[in-house]
Scaffold this active site. Sequence first.
Site, PDB file in Angstrom:
ATOM      1  N   GLY A 169     141.508  -0.113  -4.508  1.00 50.13           N
ATOM      2  CA  GLY A 169     141.919   0.995  -3.653  1.00 50.13           C
ATOM      3  C   GLY A 169     141.214   2.274  -4.066  1.00 50.13           C
ATOM      4  O   GLY A 169     140.145   2.258  -4.661  1.00 50.13           O
ATOM      5  N   GLY A 170     141.861   3.389  -3.763  1.00 52.25           N
ATOM      6  CA  GLY A 170     141.269   4.691  -4.077  1.00 52.25           C
ATOM      7  C   GLY A 170     141.023   4.883  -5.557  1.00 52.25           C
ATOM      8  O   GLY A 170     140.219   5.752  -5.962  1.00 52.25           O
ATOM      9  N   GLY A 404     102.526  10.208  -2.213  1.00 47.47           N
ATOM     10  CA  GLY A 404     103.675  11.064  -2.494  1.00 47.47           C
ATOM     11  C   GLY A 404     104.339  10.676  -3.801  1.00 47.47           C
ATOM     12  O   GLY A 404     104.922  11.521  -4.491  1.00 47.47           O
ATOM     13  N   ALA A 405     104.214   9.405  -4.153  1.00 49.82           N
ATOM     14  CA  ALA A 405     104.855   8.944  -5.388  1.00 49.82           C
ATOM     15  C   ALA A 405     104.223   9.624  -6.610  1.00 49.82           C
ATOM     16  O   ALA A 405     104.886   9.839  -7.622  1.00 49.82           O
ATOM     17  CB  ALA A 405     104.739   7.429  -5.485  1.00 49.82           C
TER      18      ALA A 405
HETATM   19  C1  HXC Z   1     153.658  -1.347  -9.513  1.00 48.36           C
HETATM   20  C2  HXC Z   1     152.542  -3.212 -10.178  1.00 48.36           C
HETATM   21  C3  HXC Z   1     151.403  -2.820  -9.469  1.00 48.36           C
HETATM   22  C4  HXC Z   1     151.466  -1.592  -8.750  1.00 48.36           C
HETATM   23  C5  HXC Z   1     150.962  -4.671 -10.419  1.00 48.36           C
HETATM   24  N1  HXC Z   1     152.218  -4.360 -10.748  1.00 48.36           N
HETATM   25  N2  HXC Z   1     150.445  -3.737  -9.624  1.00 48.36           N
HETATM   26  N3  HXC Z   1     153.660  -2.479 -10.209  1.00 48.36           N
HETATM   27  N4  HXC Z   1     152.612  -0.886  -8.809  1.00 48.36           N
HETATM   28  N5  HXC Z   1     150.436  -1.143  -8.071  1.00 48.36           N
HETATM   29  C6  HXC Z   1     153.115  -5.123 -11.610  1.00 48.36           C
HETATM   30  C7  HXC Z   1     153.538  -6.431 -10.981  1.00 48.36           C
HETATM   31  O1  HXC Z   1     154.655  -6.229 -10.173  1.00 48.36           O
HETATM   32  C8  HXC Z   1     153.863  -7.244 -12.209  1.00 48.36           C
HETATM   33  O2  HXC Z   1     155.123  -6.836 -12.686  1.00 48.36           O
HETATM   34  C9  HXC Z   1     152.847  -6.766 -13.222  1.00 48.36           C
HETATM   35  O3  HXC Z   1     152.410  -5.491 -12.756  1.00 48.36           O
HETATM   36  C10 HXC Z   1     151.639  -7.663 -13.332  1.00 48.36           C
HETATM   37  O4  HXC Z   1     151.168  -7.926 -12.023  1.00 48.36           O
HETATM   38  P1  HXC Z   1     150.840  -9.422 -11.532  1.00 48.36           P
HETATM   39  O5  HXC Z   1     150.716  -9.347 -10.059  1.00 48.36           O
HETATM   40  O6  HXC Z   1     151.830 -10.364 -12.109  1.00 48.36           O
HETATM   41  O7  HXC Z   1     149.448  -9.650 -12.237  1.00 48.36           O
HETATM   42  P2  HXC Z   1     148.180 -10.414 -11.688  1.00 48.36           P
HETATM   43  O8  HXC Z   1     148.563 -11.728 -11.091  1.00 48.36           O
HETATM   44  O9  HXC Z   1     147.187 -10.396 -12.796  1.00 48.36           O
HETATM   45  O10 HXC Z   1     147.641  -9.504 -10.481  1.00 48.36           O
HETATM   46  C11 HXC Z   1     147.161  -8.222 -10.736  1.00 48.36           C
HETATM   47  C12 HXC Z   1     146.927  -7.475  -9.405  1.00 48.36           C
HETATM   48  C13 HXC Z   1     148.216  -7.541  -8.540  1.00 48.36           C
HETATM   49  C14 HXC Z   1     145.778  -8.159  -8.658  1.00 48.36           C
HETATM   50  C15 HXC Z   1     146.520  -6.067  -9.747  1.00 48.36           C
HETATM   51  O11 HXC Z   1     149.339  -7.139  -9.357  1.00 48.36           O
HETATM   52  C16 HXC Z   1     148.134  -6.646  -7.364  1.00 48.36           C
HETATM   53  O12 HXC Z   1     147.534  -6.990  -6.361  1.00 48.36           O
HETATM   54  N6  HXC Z   1     148.766  -5.456  -7.463  1.00 48.36           N
HETATM   55  C17 HXC Z   1     148.795  -4.529  -6.374  1.00 48.36           C
HETATM   56  C18 HXC Z   1     147.460  -3.861  -6.256  1.00 48.36           C
HETATM   57  C19 HXC Z   1     147.475  -2.805  -5.202  1.00 48.36           C
HETATM   58  O13 HXC Z   1     147.448  -3.083  -4.009  1.00 48.36           O
HETATM   59  N7  HXC Z   1     147.593  -1.556  -5.682  1.00 48.36           N
HETATM   60  C20 HXC Z   1     147.611  -0.446  -4.817  1.00 48.36           C
HETATM   61  C21 HXC Z   1     146.122  -0.169  -4.528  1.00 48.36           C
HETATM   62  S1  HXC Z   1     145.944   1.191  -3.538  1.00 48.36           S
HETATM   63  P3  HXC Z   1     156.141  -7.868 -13.380  1.00 48.36           P
HETATM   64  O14 HXC Z   1     157.330  -7.042 -13.692  1.00 48.36           O
HETATM   65  O15 HXC Z   1     156.389  -8.949 -12.403  1.00 48.36           O
HETATM   66  O16 HXC Z   1     155.426  -8.360 -14.593  1.00 48.36           O
HETATM   67  C22 HXC Z   1     145.852   2.383  -4.641  1.00 48.36           C
HETATM   68  C23 HXC Z   1     145.744   3.664  -4.001  1.00 48.36           C
HETATM   69  C24 HXC Z   1     145.114   4.637  -4.910  1.00 48.36           C
HETATM   70  O17 HXC Z   1     145.897   2.244  -5.789  1.00 48.36           O
HETATM   71  C25 HXC Z   1     144.769   5.788  -4.062  1.00 48.36           C
HETATM   72  C26 HXC Z   1     144.123   6.869  -4.791  1.00 48.36           C
HETATM   73  C27 HXC Z   1     143.671   7.883  -3.834  1.00 48.36           C
END
Ligand code: HXC
Length: 514
Positions: A169-170, A404-405
């Site tokens: 994401g961001g 030019g290079a």
């Molecule tokens: C809260 C999160 C989290 C998140 C993971 N966890 N991402 N908690 N917010 N963004 C937690 C899970 O619930 C889990 O908790 C633990 O972290 C480990 O995650 P798993 O999924 O079990 O691990 P894994 O299988 O290795 O997968 C990792 C992952 C997946 C691929 C990162 O967790 C995932 O897809 N997370 C969401 C990613 C996402 O969409 N983020 C937002 C992106 S947009 P428990 O308690 O069960 O252990 C963004 C915007 C930023 O970030 C903008 C800036 C401008």
Amino acid sequence: MKNKIEDLLKKKENAKLGGGQEKIDSQHSKGKLTARERIELLVDHGSFEEIDIFVKHRATDFGLDKQHFAGDGVITGYAKIDGRPIALFSQDFTVFGGSLSEAHAEKIVKIMDAALKLGIPVIGLNDSGGARIQEGVVSLGGYADIFLRNTLASGVVPQISVVLGPCAGGAVYSPAITDFVFMVKNSSYMFVTGPNVVKTVTHEEVSFEDLGGAETHASKSGVAHFIYDNEVETLLNVRRLMSYLPLNYKDRPLEKNFEIERLKPEEKLNMIIPDNPNKPYDMKEIINLLVDDNDFLEVHSNYAENMIVGFARLGGMAVGIVANQPEVLAGVLDINASVKGARFVRFCDAFNIPLLVLEDVPGFLPGTEQEWGGIIRHGAKLLFAFSEATVPKVTVITRKAYGGAYDVMNSKHIRGDFNFAWPSAEIAVMGPKGAVEIIFKKEISSSSKPEAELEKKLNEYIDKFANPFIAAERGYIDDVIEPSQTKINLINVFQLLKTKVDTNPKKKHGNIPL
Ligand code: HXC
């Protein structure tokens, strides 16, 4: 007091477990180190001064009021690398997947603000699921606070991002603004939208690794500057990169001891350029023979390989090297090579790292793909970057400097301080064949023996232009030097250039053709 100290130590011990032993084991089972193990590998032993170990999030929704981990998923503080200070943060995937909460962002912002005041580099070890979903917009605000710091710190202190897990994401935009991005093969990835969203929107099926893995970003997108097989190698190479960098834009890179008296001519350099000007050779062989201890830290080694950029030492002084690679696409300048070179030149210029250019370039790459892709705009970036750079700038033309290079690759006209050529140099508007076919078109076509006429004109042209002496007569080349002596020449002039002062006109900022 004794009880209080025991209580403190217990609290700290507990905090150091992050999300707990089970989560640590899970991290290890994925072949990943924990946030603390990474710090230990990165910094000098015993130098880490941690802050904010007791910070906790303030969220209450979705049951978060019952889940608190001291430190809130990121370890922050100050340490030393080879005795020199840095600020760092290391995201802890064992706590909410390293996701970024308001408090987590505040910790990062705190060390970034301090790093700017102290004038020390910032290293970020990224391993995060992105914005903490339960905190919503507060977490997005936290990201923006970091992006702003990244931008304001750009050109003030070096910023290095090490991506050691997910970065989606961001969140990718913080590493993207920093100076160098490190990734690990098969365990780190970066993308704006993951494979599932890609499938929904474009119907493409792509794996995590193909979409945003280390090899993809090192070879296709150019987002990653360095990739390695594992975390240990990655972190040790972050230390290696740091050895070439100053602490901030006012500082200079460390100079190592070097005994120039013991330096001997490098005869092998006299034998590298082939007699046939169309035959390729490996510019890296020249680089390795020129630099101290044959030690060259190449940046972007798998991206736009027709251009080589990287760090080395010459006579103990750190230099940034920008070189054409005749072995790939004849060393031609295309869009990716121009952008790669321009970004590197600007980094070196921002941080007082002198530039050495090794030039063998037949020109810009022709074709619709390049023209429609904007080679004019992107090639202009390299020209702009070299022109505005005020650090010591030295060029050695090893063979071709066409069109030019010739101007772009740090020519005298754009403030090259010392411009050398080897006797094999060919400095001309274009290669002999193309030139002769244009300027002697009528003579050749009207000749009774056009092939013989072409050959005759070609030889005349080669005699006249395919050498460095016309440029040297004009002073565009300061000297034509023997390849074997080049290292001595370079050390002498880079020593001399230590007192160089040059400036650009006062302005808010230039407008590099982005
Ligand atoms: C809260 C999160 C989290 C998140 C993971 N966890 N991402 N908690 N917010 N963004 C937690 C899970 O619930 C889990 O908790 C633990 O972290 C480990 O995650 P798993 O999924 O079990 O691990 P894994 O299988 O290795 O997968 C990792 C992952 C997946 C691929 C990162 O967790 C995932 O897809 N997370 C969401 C990613 C996402 O969409 N983020 C937002 C992106 S947009 P428990 O308690 O069960 O252990 C963004 C915007 C930023 O970030 C903008 C800036 C401008």
